[in-house]
Design an enzyme around this catalytic site. Structure first.
Site, short mmCIF file in Angstrom:
data_model
loop_
_atom_site.label_atom_id
_atom_site.label_comp_id
_atom_site.label_asym_id
_atom_site.label_seq_id
_atom_site.Cartn_x
_atom_site.Cartn_y
_atom_site.Cartn_z
N GLU A 155 -4.71 8.08 -3.12
CA GLU A 155 -5.06 6.34 -2.50
C GLU A 155 -5.78 5.42 -3.21
O GLU A 155 -5.44 4.49 -3.81
CB GLU A 155 -6.48 6.50 -1.89
CG GLU A 155 -6.40 5.62 -0.84
CD GLU A 155 -6.15 5.19 0.52
OE1 GLU A 155 -4.67 6.02 0.84
OE2 GLU A 155 -5.75 4.20 1.27
N HIS A 203 0.96 -1.51 0.05
CA HIS A 203 0.21 0.00 -0.03
C HIS A 203 1.11 1.22 0.26
O HIS A 203 0.44 1.90 -0.76
CB HIS A 203 -0.66 0.17 1.35
CG HIS A 203 -1.48 1.12 1.30
ND1 HIS A 203 -3.07 0.83 1.18
CD2 HIS A 203 -0.86 2.01 1.78
CE1 HIS A 203 -4.07 2.23 0.81
NE2 HIS A 203 -2.77 3.32 1.71
N GLU A 204 1.69 1.45 1.07
CA GLU A 204 2.70 2.45 1.26
C GLU A 204 4.28 3.03 -0.09
O GLU A 204 4.20 3.42 -1.05
CB GLU A 204 2.98 2.65 2.35
CG GLU A 204 2.83 2.23 3.85
CD GLU A 204 1.60 3.20 3.71
OE1 GLU A 204 1.59 4.62 3.02
OE2 GLU A 204 0.67 3.50 4.35
N HIS A 239 1.91 4.29 -2.79
CA HIS A 239 1.99 6.17 -2.40
C HIS A 239 3.56 6.53 -3.15
O HIS A 239 4.01 7.55 -3.61
CB HIS A 239 1.96 6.20 -1.37
CG HIS A 239 0.03 6.54 -0.57
ND1 HIS A 239 -0.67 6.67 -1.13
CD2 HIS A 239 -0.46 5.56 0.52
CE1 HIS A 239 -1.88 6.95 -0.40
NE2 HIS A 239 -1.49 5.83 0.71
ZN ZN Z 1 -2.81 5.28 1.85
#
Ligand code: ZN
Length: 508
Positions: free
Chosen positions: A299, A269-270, A273
């Site tokens: 996101e 997830h990170e 980003h």
């Molecule tokens: Zn996030």
């Protein structure tokens, strides 16, 4: 005009540098700071932010921007970059000048102190210790909303900080439509989940050696294209990504020794980003254009890599051997198919960051409703835990056993981030719209992922989204890619297709 653009650049460079210096202090506060240093750190951050605010609201900058905008309006501008820079700088200037230096300093101190109080309150399951901080932060956010101004409701001003132009009423209608579709899907899956052949998480809820989890997180980050020469991975209580430059984009993760998903999928997830920020046009360095254009778009990138890639059957088939060889005793004779089912188990649960794709947005809707009521004054801080628990019971059918697993679980309110949560759901929705278009353009992403080829997808995202930074707005990007605006249609179709097959039920 060129001289004026140069003068603008010089001023913006200083403001951006001050912001990044403050971000480094905040990153350190989440990772390595000794326990006794939070109060002095709060003051340091407040000082830096105050200086940045003074620079960002100076009369000289205002005059310069007004000159430049008049010139730009009167002439055909061939420099798109200058035009974008001036547009974004004006938006930032107008916002900043509405906030007094006293309010900015109060917010900075209360946020830094709030984060520390939240961390201890969550550890000790002591909501009462956090409540006065939350009250102060809500009070300051209401003051901020009034200062910024809004269309219909104070909450509009808070949303607009993260998603330009987004209105509370729009979120309400998108969420209410989505909820109407989602609640029956969750119910059908829950009915099918009673069958003993339904997916189960048992396989990934064992002991997984923490060091090996860490090594695997590093490995998968590199595999996706995260550049460790321009970033690093550290541990923190609440995973996040942050950038101090296009050439220094850091991520954090957290490990649970008896659960596989938080470290691995949290890292993915990170990474999503961070790939965005590492992919911004390097010529935007030290300008306000070197940032994600909105939190919803941000996101969409994290969820795309975490879920649409990382939780896909193609990815699990490709990567399972590596995972299994890191944890031979935990994963023993399991197959890639078993693992795919385990990481896609749907189970209404208490913790948002560990929620499955299907129920995740219900966690967001709960927070959105509560935030609106806290900001409008309809709900008091004292009554918040009870209201939280009642909504969890009503939307997800579960009740927190303690506040640490309920109202105290997220960092956002402790750092004064109201209006932030809805962007998570926008990101989920957008991730499917973008993925579907990339899938069509690239002639099928699944086979590439199955072969371990992630570069074509990353290049597509770089071209259509990452490189632009803030030079294009969220709605421009969405329109350029999809030919329309944000819509939950693709996301719902994806959920129906994937989970209908996993749970052997008709979700159409
Ligand atoms: Zn996030």
């Amino acid at each position: 005009m060129t001289n004026k653009i140069e003068e603008l650049m010089r001023r913006l460079n200083r403001i951006v540098d001050l912001g990044h210096a403050s971000a480094i202090l905040e990153w350190d506060q989440e990772t390595y700071i000794p326990d006794g240093a939070h109060e002095s750190r709060a003051k340091q951050i407040s000082t830096l932010r105050t200086i940045a605010h003074e620079e960002a609201t100076s009369g000289g900058l205002g005059e310069l921007l007004s000159d430049l905008s008049n010139n730009l309006a009167g002439a055909v501008v061939d420099d798109k970059r200058a035009e974008a820079l001036v547009r974004v700088a004006i938006r930032d200037f107008e916002k900043a000048t509405k906030l007094s230096t006293r309010l900015v300093a109060d917010l900075a101190t209360s946020e830094a102190m709030g984060k520390d109080a939240w961390r201890r309150a969550r550890e000790n399951d002591d909501y009462a210790a956090f409540a006065p901080h939350l009250e102060k932060l809500i009070e300051l956010n209401i003051e901020k909303a009034e200062a910024l101004g809004y269309t219909n409701r104070p909450y509009d001003a808070l949303l607009d900080q993260f998603e330009e132009g987004l209105l509370t009423s729009t979120v309400e209608s998108v969420f209410s439509d989505l909820r109407d579709e989602l609640v029956p899907i969750v119910k059908l899956i829950a009915d099918s989940a009673r069958s003993h052949s339904a997916p189960s998480e048992d396989l990934i809820r064992h002991f997984f050696d923490p060091q090996k989890q860490w090594d695997l997180s590093l490995g998968v980050a590199q595999l996706m294209g995260y550049d460790f020469d321009r970033g690093r991975l550290d541990k923190s209580a609440h995973p996040f990504s942050t950038a101090f430059s296009i050439h220094d984009v850091r991520i954090t993760s957290r490990i649970e020794s008896d659960f596989f998903s938080p470290a691995f999928y949290g890292t993915l997830h990170e990474v999503g980003h961070a790939l965005y920020e590492q992919g911004i046009d390097p010529s935007y360095e030290r300008t306000p254009l070197a940032d994600g254009t909105s939190l919803g778009i941000h996101e969409s990138q994290s969820r795309l890599w975490e879920n649409l890639v990382g939780r896909s059957e193609s990815f699990v088939k490709f990567y399972f051997d590596t995972i299994q060889s890191a944890f031979p005793s935990a994963l023993g004779d399991a197959t890639a198919r078993d693992f795919y089912r385990a990481v896609n188990t749907v189970r209404p649960s208490l913790i948002r960051v560990e929620a499955d794709e299907v129920t995740y947005n219900l966690h967001i809707m709960i927070r959105f409703e509560l935030e609106c009521d806290l900001i409008s004054g309809k709900l008091s801080v004292a009554d918040l835990p009870e209201a939280w628990n009642a909504l969890y019971k009503s939307y997800l059918g579960v009740t927190p056993d303690c506040n640490a697993n309920g109202v105290l679980q997220d960092i956002h309110w402790s750092m004064g981030a109201f209006g932030y949560f809805p962007t998570y759901t926008l990101g989920n929705i957008l991730s499917c719209q973008f993925y579907d278009q990339a899938d069509a353009d690239l002639g099928g992403i699944g086979p590439m992922v199955l072969a371990g080829e992630f570069a074509p997808l990353l290049s597509w995202l770089r071209e259509h989204i990452h490189q632009h930074g803030r030079s294009q707005t969220a709605s421009q990007i969405t329109e350029d890619i999809t030919g329309g605006s944000i819509s939950a249609k693709n996301w719902l179709a994806y959920i129906r297709r994937k989970y209908g097959a996993l749970y052997n039920c008709d979700l159409s």
